[in-house]
Design a protein around this motif. Structure first.
Motif: not given
Length: 169
Positions: A133-141
């Motif tokens: 899992g990769r998340f930016v600003n709490g959302k998955p890419v």
């Protein structure tokens, strides 16, 4: 808590983290699952032990810290490979910034990603037992970015159960 100029003691002292990523800090969207793997940001990751700090050079220019749940920490301490099912590793990353107070020191700038690896050999047999899992600003890419995870781990760290991070005692 938003990313800012927090002390990154793990890089300096190697024993603690005073800075943490904010992506999952009370944000209900932080429990959204990653595409392909269905991995979420664990609620308790901020209380996990430090596995190792790292500094990533250009072009990413990041300070990183990898935390592990108790299963991960025990596996590292015992030198156990492959990692047992239930292992969860969380990588926190921030832009690398020079400290305004102490020029030789590096501190985290803006948070960039929270990345998660979950070991479940039954759920993820096609990817060496790992879900990503990769998340930016709490959302998955997006799915396209998640499609690159295992290929990179397989190409570079196949002989270490697909895990880059080594334990920093």
């Amino acid at each position: 808590m938003k990313a800012g100029h927090l002390a990154f003691l793990a890089v300096v002292a190697g024993s603690a983290i005073a800075a943490v990523a904010a992506a999952a800090d009370g944000d209900p969207d932080a429990r959204i699952a990653s595409p392909i793997y269905g991995v979420t940001i664990p609620e308790s990751y901020r209380q996990w032990e430090l596995i190792a700090p790292a500094q990533e050079g250009e072009p990413l220019n990041e300070l990183r810290a990898v935390l592990g749940n108790a299963i991960a920490v025990n596996a590292y301490r015992e030198g156990k490979l492959p990692f047992p099912d239930g292992t969860i590793l969380t990588k926190l990353a921030w832009k690398h910034v020079q400290s305004p107070e102490f020029a030789p020191a590096s501190i985290p700038g803006a948070a960039t990603t929270v990345q998660i690896m979950v070991k479940d050999s039954k759920k993820y047999p096609a990817t060496g037992g790992w879900g990503f899992g990769r998340f930016v600003n709490g959302k998955p890419v997006d799915a396209a970015q998640h499609e690159t995870c295992f290929a990179c781990h397989q190409a570079l760290v196949k002989d270490h159960d697909f895990v880059f991070t080594r334990f920093a005692p």
